[in-house]
Design a protein around this motif. Structure first.
Motif, PDB file in Angstrom:
ATOM      1  N   ASP A  10      47.763  41.054  49.954  1.00  0.00           N
ATOM      2  CA  ASP A  10      47.808  40.163  48.789  1.00  0.00           C
ATOM      3  C   ASP A  10      46.896  38.978  49.110  1.00  0.00           C
ATOM      4  O   ASP A  10      46.881  38.509  50.259  1.00  0.00           O
ATOM      5  N   ASP A  11      46.144  38.501  48.113  1.00  0.00           N
ATOM      6  CA  ASP A  11      45.258  37.361  48.379  1.00  0.00           C
ATOM      7  C   ASP A  11      46.030  36.054  48.495  1.00  0.00           C
ATOM      8  O   ASP A  11      45.467  35.042  48.918  1.00  0.00           O
ATOM      9  N   SER A  12      47.301  36.050  48.150  1.00  0.00           N
ATOM     10  CA  SER A  12      48.131  34.853  48.291  1.00  0.00           C
ATOM     11  C   SER A  12      48.964  34.956  49.566  1.00  0.00           C
ATOM     12  O   SER A  12      49.771  35.880  49.710  1.00  0.00           O
ATOM     13  N   SER A  13      48.789  33.985  50.466  1.00  0.00           N
ATOM     14  CA  SER A  13      49.585  34.004  51.699  1.00  0.00           C
ATOM     15  C   SER A  13      51.056  33.746  51.382  1.00  0.00           C
ATOM     16  O   SER A  13      51.950  34.261  52.055  1.00  0.00           O
ATOM     17  N   ASN A  59      45.114  42.717  41.698  1.00  0.00           N
ATOM     18  CA  ASN A  59      44.021  41.756  41.461  1.00  0.00           C
ATOM     19  C   ASN A  59      43.732  40.952  42.713  1.00  0.00           C
ATOM     20  O   ASN A  59      44.449  40.009  43.037  1.00  0.00           O
ATOM     21  N   PRO A  61      40.183  39.509  45.279  1.00  0.00           N
ATOM     22  CA  PRO A  61      38.731  39.453  45.434  1.00  0.00           C
ATOM     23  C   PRO A  61      38.256  40.467  46.486  1.00  0.00           C
ATOM     24  O   PRO A  61      39.073  41.027  47.218  1.00  0.00           O
ATOM     25  N   THR A  88      50.998  41.633  39.077  1.00  0.00           N
ATOM     26  CA  THR A  88      51.262  41.089  37.738  1.00  0.00           C
ATOM     27  C   THR A  88      50.755  42.029  36.654  1.00  0.00           C
ATOM     28  O   THR A  88      51.112  41.890  35.495  1.00  0.00           O
ATOM     29  N   GLU A  89      49.893  42.968  37.021  1.00  0.00           N
ATOM     30  CA  GLU A  89      49.347  43.903  36.033  1.00  0.00           C
ATOM     31  C   GLU A  89      50.423  44.905  35.655  1.00  0.00           C
ATOM     32  O   GLU A  89      50.756  45.785  36.439  1.00  0.00           O
TER      33      GLU A  89
END
Lengths: 128, 160
Positions: A10-13, A59, A61, A88-89
């Motif tokens: 996940d791009d969010s830590s 989602n 990058p 979230t998709e």
């Protein structure tokens, strides 16, 4: 099953920590947690880390989760490792694309620890 | 008329504000364990110390922003992470994810939109000295919620 090795992508830590916490709350004993911020990092991580389950956002990058799932199929050491999308998709087309690419589960954000338990435990041979 | 324009123009008629507020309330309740209530935007001055943004493209074009002060962003991160939260980076990351989940949850509740609409990855601005200008003017929906007594501003700016 013994202790589990998980790859969380996940791009969010912050979200990676929440997913890890949800796995523990599901009663899964974690031997190791490998984190990656996108699909490309995750593919590299798989070269040097054996894992039992992969939890992956869509989602992101650099390389999104759908492309990552497609490419995991070509990684010999990761063949057969169950992948659960957490994203979230929520559209039907995303679910179909993910499952067609090889994902075994799909959880929509926002999610509860119970949803993680329900989707992940059966893939590890445990009853939810 | 394009599909995007059609949806944007219909937004007020269809009254999307309750749908947006429901999407917000669900995200805060599920991810933070916090029941939030919405209040009228005019009751609070906007604080944009932290601004998270997620873009929408396709059948629905625009941007959803979530703004709050630094203390509130840190409190959101703390509620998401527990004791592990502390840095400004984590506060920004947490607010970006909240914005991402509100946008996705809202989109998924709009019949006929979720299949044809894509989301960007979140971006977060730290610092309030900026001006926001949209090149394609359209309608907007705005609401304010109180999180632990502090206002959090949510605005959906649509493009025609």
């Amino acid at each position: 099953m013994d202790k589990v090795r998980a790859l969380i992508v996940d791009d969010s830590s912050v979200m990676r920590k929440i997913v890890e916490r949800s796995l523990r709350q599901a009663g899964i004993e974690l031997e190791k947690v490998v984190e990656a911020a996108n699909g490309a990092e995750a593919l590299i991580a798989l070269q040097s880390n054996g894992v039992d389950v992969i939890l992956c956002d869509i989602n992101m990058p650099v390389m999104d989760g759908l492309e990552f799932v497609r490419q995991v199929a070509t990684v010999e050491s990761a063949k057969g490792v169950p992948i659960v999308m957490i994203t979230t998709e929520g559209s039907e087309s995303h679910v179909v694309q993910a499952l067609s690419a090889g994902a075994r589960g799909y959880i929509r954000k926002p999610f509860t620890p119970d949803q993680v338990k329900e989707h992940v435990l059966p893939l590890l041979g445990k009853k939810p | 008329m394009s599909a995007a324009g059609g949806l944007a123009e219909r937004s007020h008629e269809e009254n999307w504000l309750p749908i947006l507020e429901l999407a917000i309330q669900e995200v805060f309740e599920i991810m933070l364990g916090s029941k939030v209530k919405t209040v009228a935007p005019s009751e609070h001055a906007a604080n944009t110390e932290f601004t998270a943004m997620v873009g929408l493209a396709g059948a629905l074009c625009g941007i959803l922003t979530v703004c709050c002060d630094g203390k509130t962003a840190c409190q959101i991160a703390t509620r998401m992470l527990g004791d592990a939260a502390g840095s400004e980076e984590q506060a920004a990351d947490a607010l970006g994810e909240i914005c991402n989940m509100i946008t996705g949850n809202f989109k998924n509740k709009l019949a006929g939109t979720d299949e044809q609409c894509m989301l960007s990855v979140p971006s977060v601005i730290s610092g309030g000295k900026y001006s926001f200008r949209s090149l394609a003017e359209g309608g907007s929906i705005e609401t304010v919620l109180l999180f632990e007594g502090a206002p959090v501003f949510v605005r959906l700016k649509l493009h025609r």
